[in-house]
Design a protein around this motif. Structure first.
Motif, PDB file in Angstrom:
ATOM      1  N   GLY A 123      29.123 -46.300  81.473  1.00 21.15           N
ATOM      2  CA  GLY A 123      29.616 -47.301  82.280  1.00 21.15           C
ATOM      3  C   GLY A 123      30.676 -47.070  83.310  1.00 21.15           C
ATOM      4  O   GLY A 123      30.548 -47.623  84.437  1.00 21.15           O
ATOM      5  N   ASN A 134      28.224 -45.689  77.086  1.00 23.88           N
ATOM      6  CA  ASN A 134      28.095 -44.135  77.433  1.00 23.88           C
ATOM      7  C   ASN A 134      28.387 -43.765  79.114  1.00 23.88           C
ATOM      8  O   ASN A 134      29.232 -42.763  79.104  1.00 23.88           O
ATOM      9  CB  ASN A 134      26.746 -43.675  77.254  1.00 23.88           C
ATOM     10  N   ASN A 140      20.443 -53.471  84.404  1.00 19.72           N
ATOM     11  CA  ASN A 140      21.175 -52.746  83.315  1.00 19.72           C
ATOM     12  C   ASN A 140      22.446 -53.558  83.109  1.00 19.72           C
ATOM     13  O   ASN A 140      22.810 -54.253  83.811  1.00 19.72           O
ATOM     14  CB  ASN A 140      21.367 -51.252  83.690  1.00 19.72           C
ATOM     15  N   ASN A 141      23.335 -52.891  82.118  1.00 19.59           N
ATOM     16  CA  ASN A 141      24.542 -53.190  81.664  1.00 19.59           C
ATOM     17  C   ASN A 141      25.716 -53.033  82.891  1.00 19.59           C
ATOM     18  O   ASN A 141      26.969 -53.528  82.470  1.00 19.59           O
ATOM     19  CB  ASN A 141      25.108 -52.928  80.302  1.00 19.59           C
ATOM     20  N   GLN A 197      34.790 -48.786  77.418  1.00 20.17           N
ATOM     21  CA  GLN A 197      34.079 -48.322  78.189  1.00 20.17           C
ATOM     22  C   GLN A 197      34.334 -47.573  79.397  1.00 20.17           C
ATOM     23  O   GLN A 197      33.831 -46.548  80.120  1.00 20.17           O
ATOM     24  CB  GLN A 197      32.744 -49.054  78.530  1.00 20.17           C
ATOM     25  N   ASN A 205      29.478 -52.277  81.722  1.00 20.11           N
ATOM     26  CA  ASN A 205      29.542 -52.561  80.089  1.00 20.11           C
ATOM     27  C   ASN A 205      28.777 -51.485  79.447  1.00 20.11           C
ATOM     28  O   ASN A 205      28.791 -51.654  78.086  1.00 20.11           O
ATOM     29  CB  ASN A 205      29.231 -53.823  79.996  1.00 20.11           C
ATOM     30  N   ASN A 206      28.167 -50.582  80.184  1.00 15.77           N
ATOM     31  CA  ASN A 206      27.253 -49.339  79.149  1.00 15.77           C
ATOM     32  C   ASN A 206      28.329 -48.462  78.345  1.00 15.77           C
ATOM     33  O   ASN A 206      29.475 -48.039  79.249  1.00 15.77           O
ATOM     34  CB  ASN A 206      26.561 -48.362  80.297  1.00 15.77           C
ATOM     35  N   SER A 243      26.892 -57.784  84.364  1.00 14.70           N
ATOM     36  CA  SER A 243      25.653 -57.381  83.506  1.00 14.70           C
ATOM     37  C   SER A 243      24.791 -58.332  82.972  1.00 14.70           C
ATOM     38  O   SER A 243      23.937 -58.020  81.975  1.00 14.70           O
ATOM     39  CB  SER A 243      26.599 -56.819  82.256  1.00 14.70           C
TER      40      SER A 243
END
Length: 300
Positions: free
Chosen positions: A166, A164, A157-158, A252, A161-162, A134
């Protein structure tokens, strides 16, 4: 009576070892798991002097299904399954369609597409953990670094680790690993269609697109259904790939299988067994109708 035994006896004796093993190690252990899920079995609690486990009915299920953490895990499971299923079906079908046409080095391409399936989820997870790093900007690694180098920095992007979506990023390596398997299923379906049907369509003036759309694609329905069931039930049991990428377990990317592992590690056997039973029911909802459908098709 003796005649019936002579008719049914030898076959039953032949399969009896398998029936015994299945009865003990599959259905017997399922029964034990369900029984445990209906108790308050918790070694941590008993270690401080509480009473032995007692029957609590569906309390564990009610507590799990009412928990926001477990609801989050279920939502992650649905998202992972949808992305995984759509990705593998789309790429697998596309590759099979391309290989169904006369191409040079077909065996080489088949080997390339099928190779990821030979890699364990743990091994591929270690590699994809780095690819889905990430970090962004100057410290970017993996895919983020590649996007930065080719001038597509806006795609960084993450990944997993996102908070919503991930779990959808972890579906990417799963798609990479099993699209070749779906390709093999569809390619077998393509090759199983008689050449007479193709020739009849061409003689009737059908273009190649109409030939595929109205003659070939409808013949692939059973193959597509089998692929959906197989890939769908594999996604419901996802654990090793998720843990190898996002270990230690992250909120996540939590799914019910990860919850079961965490609960078991904390000696909450009853809740872990309840999660296992819920997964069994979900898999059964998908698989049992398919088995019934196959049984009816076989009898007709």
């Amino acid at each position: 009576m003796f005649r019936k035994f002579r008719h049914w006896g030898p076959p039953l004796l032949l399969i009896s070892p398998t029936l015994i093993v299945l009865g003990i190690f599959v259905y017997g252990l399922i029964a034990v798991n369900i029984n445990t899920s209906l108790t308050d079995a918790n070694d941590a609690a008993r270690s401080v002097g509480s009473e032995p486990s007692t029957f609590v009915g569906l309390d564990n299920y009610a507590e799990l299904l009412g928990s926001q953490d477990f609801q989050h895990s279920l939502r992650n499971l649905v998202l992972y399954t949808v992305v995984f299923l759509v990705g593998t079906m789309a790429f697998g079908f596309l590759w099979a369609w391309l290989l169904d046409r006369p191409v040079r080095f077909e065996g080489f391409y088949r080997s390339i597409y099928l190779f990821p399936m030979a890699v364990s989820f743990i091994a591929s997870g270690v590699v994809w953990r780095w690819l889905l790093n990430s970090n962004q900007g100057e410290s970017a690694l993996g895919l983020n670094r590649l996007f930065q180098m080719v001038g597509l920095g806006f795609l960084q992007n993450n990944w997993w680790n996102n908070i919503n979506v991930g779990i959808a990023a972890i579906a990417i390596p799963a798609i990479w690993q099993l699209s070749g398997y779906v390709m093999a299923l569809f390619l077998a379906g393509f090759r199983g269609i008689p050449d007479e049907l193709r020739e009849a369509g061409r003689m009737d003036g059908a273009s190649e697109w109409k030939l595929y759309r109205f003659v070939i694609f409808p013949q692939l329905g059973p193959v597509a259904l089998a692929a959906v069931i197989i890939i769908g039930h594999m996604s419901l049991k996802a654990f090793d790939l998720i843990m190898s990428i996002s270990k230690p377990a992250n909120y996540q990317t939590k799914v019910p299988a990860v919850d079961m592992y965490i609960l078991k590690s904390s000696f909450d056997y009853a809740s872990a067994a309840a999660v296992g039973t819920i997964l069994l029911v979900i898999v059964g909802v998908l698989v049992v109708p398919y088995l019934i459908h196959n049984h009816r098709e076989g009898r007709s």
